[in-house]
Motif scaffolding. Structure first.
Motif, PDB file in Angstrom:
ATOM      1  N   LEU A  80      20.770-127.003  47.025  1.00  0.00           N
ATOM      2  CA  LEU A  80      21.095-126.449  48.335  1.00  0.00           C
ATOM      3  C   LEU A  80      19.823-126.100  49.093  1.00  0.00           C
ATOM      4  O   LEU A  80      19.691-126.392  50.290  1.00  0.00           O
ATOM      5  N   VAL A  81      18.881-125.482  48.397  1.00  0.00           N
ATOM      6  CA  VAL A  81      17.617-125.098  49.035  1.00  0.00           C
ATOM      7  C   VAL A  81      16.836-126.336  49.468  1.00  0.00           C
ATOM      8  O   VAL A  81      16.267-126.377  50.574  1.00  0.00           O
ATOM      9  N   ILE A  82      16.814-127.357  48.621  1.00  0.00           N
ATOM     10  CA  ILE A  82      16.106-128.597  48.968  1.00  0.00           C
ATOM     11  C   ILE A  82      16.732-129.235  50.206  1.00  0.00           C
ATOM     12  O   ILE A  82      16.030-129.661  51.133  1.00  0.00           O
ATOM     13  N   SER A  83      18.062-129.281  50.244  1.00  0.00           N
ATOM     14  CA  SER A  83      18.754-129.857  51.400  1.00  0.00           C
ATOM     15  C   SER A  83      18.520-129.014  52.652  1.00  0.00           C
ATOM     16  O   SER A  83      18.366-129.554  53.754  1.00  0.00           O
ATOM     17  N   LEU A  84      18.500-127.699  52.487  1.00  0.00           N
ATOM     18  CA  LEU A  84      18.223-126.803  53.610  1.00  0.00           C
ATOM     19  C   LEU A  84      16.855-127.102  54.213  1.00  0.00           C
ATOM     20  O   LEU A  84      16.702-127.234  55.441  1.00  0.00           O
ATOM     21  N   LEU A  85      15.847-127.203  53.362  1.00  0.00           N
ATOM     22  CA  LEU A  85      14.491-127.487  53.844  1.00  0.00           C
ATOM     23  C   LEU A  85      14.399-128.870  54.480  1.00  0.00           C
ATOM     24  O   LEU A  85      13.698-129.058  55.488  1.00  0.00           O
ATOM     25  N   LEU A  86      15.109-129.837  53.891  1.00  0.00           N
ATOM     26  CA  LEU A  86      15.134-131.185  54.472  1.00  0.00           C
ATOM     27  C   LEU A  86      15.753-131.151  55.859  1.00  0.00           C
ATOM     28  O   LEU A  86      15.244-131.772  56.803  1.00  0.00           O
ATOM     29  N   GLY A  87      16.854-130.408  56.008  1.00  0.00           N
ATOM     30  CA  GLY A  87      17.498-130.293  57.311  1.00  0.00           C
ATOM     31  C   GLY A  87      16.605-129.612  58.334  1.00  0.00           C
ATOM     32  O   GLY A  87      16.521-130.053  59.489  1.00  0.00           O
ATOM     33  N   LEU A  88      15.946-128.530  57.919  1.00  0.00           N
ATOM     34  CA  LEU A  88      15.012-127.852  58.826  1.00  0.00           C
ATOM     35  C   LEU A  88      13.917-128.801  59.289  1.00  0.00           C
ATOM     36  O   LEU A  88      13.595-128.867  60.487  1.00  0.00           O
ATOM     37  N   GLY A  89      13.347-129.542  58.338  1.00  0.00           N
ATOM     38  CA  GLY A  89      12.275-130.472  58.680  1.00  0.00           C
ATOM     39  C   GLY A  89      12.753-131.564  59.618  1.00  0.00           C
ATOM     40  O   GLY A  89      12.070-131.890  60.604  1.00  0.00           O
ATOM     41  N   LEU A  90      13.910-132.126  59.332  1.00  0.00           N
ATOM     42  CA  LEU A  90      14.451-133.192  60.171  1.00  0.00           C
ATOM     43  C   LEU A  90      14.725-132.697  61.588  1.00  0.00           C
ATOM     44  O   LEU A  90      14.424-133.384  62.574  1.00  0.00           O
ATOM     45  N   ALA A  91      15.281-131.492  61.705  1.00  0.00           N
ATOM     46  CA  ALA A  91      15.567-130.923  63.025  1.00  0.00           C
ATOM     47  C   ALA A  91      14.287-130.688  63.821  1.00  0.00           C
ATOM     48  O   ALA A  91      14.206-131.031  65.009  1.00  0.00           O
ATOM     49  N   LEU A  92      13.279-130.129  63.167  1.00  0.00           N
ATOM     50  CA  LEU A  92      12.036-129.811  63.876  1.00  0.00           C
ATOM     51  C   LEU A  92      11.257-131.069  64.244  1.00  0.00           C
ATOM     52  O   LEU A  92      10.664-131.141  65.333  1.00  0.00           O
ATOM     53  N   VAL A  93      11.262-132.066  63.370  1.00  0.00           N
ATOM     54  CA  VAL A  93      10.595-133.333  63.702  1.00  0.00           C
ATOM     55  C   VAL A  93      11.292-133.983  64.892  1.00  0.00           C
ATOM     56  O   VAL A  93      10.637-134.473  65.823  1.00  0.00           O
ATOM     57  N   GLY A  94      12.617-133.981  64.888  1.00  0.00           N
ATOM     58  CA  GLY A  94      13.361-134.554  65.994  1.00  0.00           C
ATOM     59  C   GLY A  94      13.074-133.842  67.304  1.00  0.00           C
ATOM     60  O   GLY A  94      12.840-134.482  68.336  1.00  0.00           O
ATOM     61  N   LEU A  95      13.087-132.506  67.271  1.00  0.00           N
ATOM     62  CA  LEU A  95      12.775-131.745  68.486  1.00  0.00           C
ATOM     63  C   LEU A  95      11.343-131.994  68.945  1.00  0.00           C
ATOM     64  O   LEU A  95      11.073-132.098  70.149  1.00  0.00           O
ATOM     65  N   GLY A  96      10.415-132.100  67.975  1.00  0.00           N
ATOM     66  CA  GLY A  96       9.023-132.375  68.327  1.00  0.00           C
ATOM     67  C   GLY A  96       8.873-133.714  69.027  1.00  0.00           C
ATOM     68  O   GLY A  96       8.141-133.836  70.020  1.00  0.00           O
ATOM     69  N   LEU A  97       9.566-134.730  68.521  1.00  0.00           N
ATOM     70  CA  LEU A  97       9.529-136.046  69.157  1.00  0.00           C
ATOM     71  C   LEU A  97      10.139-135.996  70.554  1.00  0.00           C
ATOM     72  O   LEU A  97       9.625-136.603  71.494  1.00  0.00           O
ATOM     73  N   LEU A  98      11.236-135.260  70.685  1.00  0.00           N
ATOM     74  CA  LEU A  98      11.887-135.138  71.983  1.00  0.00           C
ATOM     75  C   LEU A  98      10.962-134.483  73.004  1.00  0.00           C
ATOM     76  O   LEU A  98      10.813-134.971  74.133  1.00  0.00           O
ATOM     77  N   VAL A  99      10.339-133.386  72.602  1.00  0.00           N
ATOM     78  CA  VAL A  99       9.411-132.687  73.494  1.00  0.00           C
ATOM     79  C   VAL A  99       8.225-133.583  73.836  1.00  0.00           C
ATOM     80  O   VAL A  99       7.781-133.645  74.988  1.00  0.00           O
ATOM     81  N   GLY A 100       7.712-134.301  72.830  1.00  0.00           N
ATOM     82  CA  GLY A 100       6.576-135.186  73.060  1.00  0.00           C
ATOM     83  C   GLY A 100       6.894-136.301  74.037  1.00  0.00           C
ATOM     84  O   GLY A 100       6.067-136.623  74.915  1.00  0.00           O
ATOM     85  N   VAL A 101       8.059-136.902  73.911  1.00  0.00           N
ATOM     86  CA  VAL A 101       8.459-137.979  74.833  1.00  0.00           C
ATOM     87  C   VAL A 101       8.587-137.447  76.249  1.00  0.00           C
ATOM     88  O   VAL A 101       8.117-138.071  77.207  1.00  0.00           O
ATOM     89  N   GLN A 102       9.203-136.292  76.393  1.00  0.00           N
ATOM     90  CA  GLN A 102       9.373-135.718  77.731  1.00  0.00           C
ATOM     91  C   GLN A 102       8.034-135.368  78.362  1.00  0.00           C
ATOM     92  O   GLN A 102       7.844-135.544  79.571  1.00  0.00           O
ATOM     93  N   GLN A 103       7.113-134.897  77.542  1.00  0.00           N
ATOM     94  CA  GLN A 103       5.766-134.613  78.043  1.00  0.00           C
ATOM     95  C   GLN A 103       5.047-135.891  78.458  1.00  0.00           C
ATOM     96  O   GLN A 103       4.445-135.975  79.530  1.00  0.00           O
TER      97      GLN A 103
END
Length: 275
Positions: A80-103
């Motif tokens: 559960l903890v491993i999946s939680l961290l994977l989800g956090l990482g995936l969400a933040l990478v996705g948001l980072g890419l989104l922000v980067g593209v918009q910039q």
């Protein structure tokens, strides 16, 4: 009305009834009425009082059904903890890419790049480092509670009588519509985005073998990232940033780019799925 619909309805009624003795005096004290726009200072105490009751209500439902939190996907173990961290990482990478593209496309810009006349404020927003940790704790709590309720208990209830697609669609619709409790009509434009988000999170539970770790991490990561950026007011839209692309202010799920992020996340989950 079949037994599944009745049980689902009674669950939310029981949750609401138990909340009313806390919600009514809080709403009066905070000077908020349902249907009115809600400020963060009003929303957080009301949300906290509601979510504090959620585990109790779900525990009661699990006792009536001879079930458990583990059956709803919240299994406290290393995976559960491993999946939680994977989800956090995936969400933040996705948001980072989104922000980067918009910039990169000039749809948003750093607030510090504005002229001093425009950027000057009597009360400047807090620095990102000051708010990140407290908001992470809040995001983890919100994510845990909402996943336990909507992708845990609710999905289990609906899946007793429906296939996965129908279950996901209904659970996501309920998830989206209940957000109107806080924002009222002004949140209607976000309903399609919230529904799609719910669908992706149901897919995350399926892809995580029935556990809620991945869905919890994704949900918490999106809440954390968006809340941190909005609170710190790091980026502002430009004239090139069309509303239909980047979303309304304070409503990122009204933009096409956020929708694409949800779909891209679903594609990644599909690739790493382990049902």
């Amino acid at each position: 009305m079949d037994s599944i619909a009745v049980n689902t309805f009674l669950f939310f009624v029981a949750w609401g009834v138990l909340w009313l003795p806390l919600a009514i005096p809080l709403a009066i004290f905070l000077k908020w009425r349902p249907g009115q726009p809600i400020e963060p200072a009003q929303k957080i105490p009301l949300l906290a009082s509601l979510y504090l009751l959620a585990p109790l209500v779900i525990w009661g439902a699990s006792q009536l059904e001879a079930s458990s939190f583990a059956a709803y996907g919240m299994v406290w173990r290393r995976s559960l903890v491993i999946s939680l961290l994977l989800g956090l990482g995936l969400a933040l990478v996705g948001l980072g890419l989104l922000v980067g593209v918009q910039q990169a496309l000039g749809w948003t810009q750093l607030k510090r790049n504005l002229t001093s006349e425009v950027a000057a404020e009597v009360n400047p927003p807090p620095a990102l480092v000051q708010i990140a940790l407290p908001l992470l704790g809040l995001a983890l709590w919100i994510g845990w509670t909402e996943e336990l309720v909507f992708r845990g208990f609710l999905v289990n209830q609906l899946h007793q009588g429906y296939g996965w697609v129908t279950t996901a669609a209904i659970a996501s619709a309920i998830f989206a519509l209940l957000h109107l409790v806080w924002e009222g009509r002004q949140n209607i434009p976000q309903l399609p985005g919230l529904w799609l988000m719910g669908m992706v999170l149901v897919l995350a539970r399926w892809g995580d073998g029935g556990q809620l770790g991945l869905a919890w991490g994704l949900h918490a990561g999106w809440v954390w990232g968006i809340a941190s950026l909005e609170t710190a007011e790091i980026f502002v839209p430009t004239d090139k940033g069309k509303t239909w692309l980047i979303g309304r202010v304070g409503q990122p799920l009204t933009g096409a780019m956020a929708m694409l992020l949800m779909l891209a996340t679903a594609g990644v989950i599909w690739q790493i799925a382990k049902p």
